[in-house]
Design a protein around this motif. Structure first.
Motif, PDB file in Angstrom:
ATOM      1  N   ARG A  13      89.174  21.603 -18.650  1.00  0.00           N
ATOM      2  CA  ARG A  13      88.207  21.941 -19.713  1.00  0.00           C
ATOM      3  C   ARG A  13      88.834  22.094 -21.093  1.00  0.00           C
ATOM      4  O   ARG A  13      88.160  22.489 -22.041  1.00  0.00           O
ATOM      5  CB  ARG A  13      87.461  23.216 -19.355  1.00  0.00           C
ATOM      6  CG  ARG A  13      86.500  23.007 -18.216  1.00  0.00           C
ATOM      7  CD  ARG A  13      85.556  24.156 -18.124  1.00  0.00           C
ATOM      8  NE  ARG A  13      84.735  24.021 -16.926  1.00  0.00           N
ATOM      9  CZ  ARG A  13      84.126  25.005 -16.332  1.00  0.00           C
ATOM     10  NH1 ARG A  13      84.221  26.220 -16.823  1.00  0.00           N
ATOM     11  NH2 ARG A  13      83.410  24.799 -15.252  1.00  0.00           N
ATOM     12  N   LYS A  15      89.907  21.425 -24.737  1.00  0.00           N
ATOM     13  CA  LYS A  15      89.215  20.622 -25.751  1.00  0.00           C
ATOM     14  C   LYS A  15      90.093  20.387 -26.970  1.00  0.00           C
ATOM     15  O   LYS A  15      90.996  21.162 -27.280  1.00  0.00           O
ATOM     16  CB  LYS A  15      87.923  21.302 -26.176  1.00  0.00           C
ATOM     17  CG  LYS A  15      86.879  21.303 -25.081  1.00  0.00           C
ATOM     18  CD  LYS A  15      85.541  21.705 -25.610  1.00  0.00           C
ATOM     19  CE  LYS A  15      84.514  21.544 -24.504  1.00  0.00           C
ATOM     20  NZ  LYS A  15      83.164  21.745 -24.996  1.00  0.00           N
ATOM     21  N   GLU A  19      85.860  17.890 -28.199  1.00  0.00           N
ATOM     22  CA  GLU A  19      85.699  16.961 -27.079  1.00  0.00           C
ATOM     23  C   GLU A  19      86.698  17.351 -25.985  1.00  0.00           C
ATOM     24  O   GLU A  19      87.765  17.887 -26.274  1.00  0.00           O
ATOM     25  CB  GLU A  19      86.001  15.537 -27.582  1.00  0.00           C
ATOM     26  CG  GLU A  19      85.694  14.442 -26.616  1.00  0.00           C
ATOM     27  CD  GLU A  19      85.912  13.060 -27.244  1.00  0.00           C
ATOM     28  OE1 GLU A  19      85.890  12.092 -26.477  1.00  0.00           O
ATOM     29  OE2 GLU A  19      86.109  12.956 -28.466  1.00  0.00           O
ATOM     30  N   LEU A  20      86.335  17.083 -24.734  1.00  0.00           N
ATOM     31  CA  LEU A  20      87.302  17.329 -23.672  1.00  0.00           C
ATOM     32  C   LEU A  20      88.579  16.554 -23.991  1.00  0.00           C
ATOM     33  O   LEU A  20      88.522  15.375 -24.348  1.00  0.00           O
ATOM     34  CB  LEU A  20      86.744  16.912 -22.313  1.00  0.00           C
ATOM     35  CG  LEU A  20      85.616  17.803 -21.789  1.00  0.00           C
ATOM     36  CD1 LEU A  20      84.969  17.172 -20.565  1.00  0.00           C
ATOM     37  CD2 LEU A  20      86.141  19.195 -21.473  1.00  0.00           C
ATOM     38  N   TRP A  24      89.245  12.658 -25.051  1.00  0.00           N
ATOM     39  CA  TRP A  24      89.725  12.344 -26.398  1.00  0.00           C
ATOM     40  C   TRP A  24      90.968  11.458 -26.337  1.00  0.00           C
ATOM     41  O   TRP A  24      91.073  10.469 -27.067  1.00  0.00           O
ATOM     42  CB  TRP A  24      90.014  13.639 -27.163  1.00  0.00           C
ATOM     43  CG  TRP A  24      90.438  13.422 -28.573  1.00  0.00           C
ATOM     44  CD1 TRP A  24      89.623  13.283 -29.667  1.00  0.00           C
ATOM     45  CD2 TRP A  24      91.775  13.283 -29.053  1.00  0.00           C
ATOM     46  NE1 TRP A  24      90.393  13.074 -30.790  1.00  0.00           N
ATOM     47  CE2 TRP A  24      91.710  13.068 -30.440  1.00  0.00           C
ATOM     48  CE3 TRP A  24      93.025  13.316 -28.448  1.00  0.00           C
ATOM     49  CZ2 TRP A  24      92.848  12.893 -31.230  1.00  0.00           C
ATOM     50  CZ3 TRP A  24      94.156  13.142 -29.230  1.00  0.00           C
ATOM     51  CH2 TRP A  24      94.067  12.936 -30.607  1.00  0.00           C
TER      52      TRP A  24
END
Length: 103
Positions: A13, A15, A19-20, A24
């Motif tokens: 999870r 980021k 975005e994860l 990305w």
């Protein structure tokens, strides 16, 4: 062909820029012309801090390790690595020389 296998380790999870992180990284690699990449989710693992993460523990859901892997040319891998460094991401990664082809 000669090239490199490039692996980056993240958590599920984690980021970056909203975005994860694994998504990305995959998008950035595609933008650099790397023709394929995959993200693999672990069942359990531990990293540089020694904390064991296991998908069986409800409170640790989403913290299991993920590996994002690419097989590409040395130049492409160096470009991706430079981008990750520019973004100031502190990521454990592995790069090894490989020979690859299609059948």
């Amino acid at each position: 062909m000669r090239g490199a296998c490039f692996r980056v380790y993240v958590t599920e999870r984690e980021k970056h820029r909203g975005e994860l992180l694994y998504e990305w990284i995959l998008e950035q690699a595609r933008g650099l012309g790397i023709r394929g990449g995959s993200a693999f989710r672990a069942v359990a693992g531990y990293g540089r801090h020694g904390d064991l993460k296991d998908e069986g523990f409800f409170e640790l859901a989403g913290e299991v390790p993920m590996m994002v892997e690419f097989i590409a040319t040395e130049v492409q891998v160096e470009r991706l690595l430079a981008l990750l460094k520019t973004e100031k991401l502190s990521l454990f990664h592995v790069k090894s020389s490989v020979t690859f082809d299609t059948t």
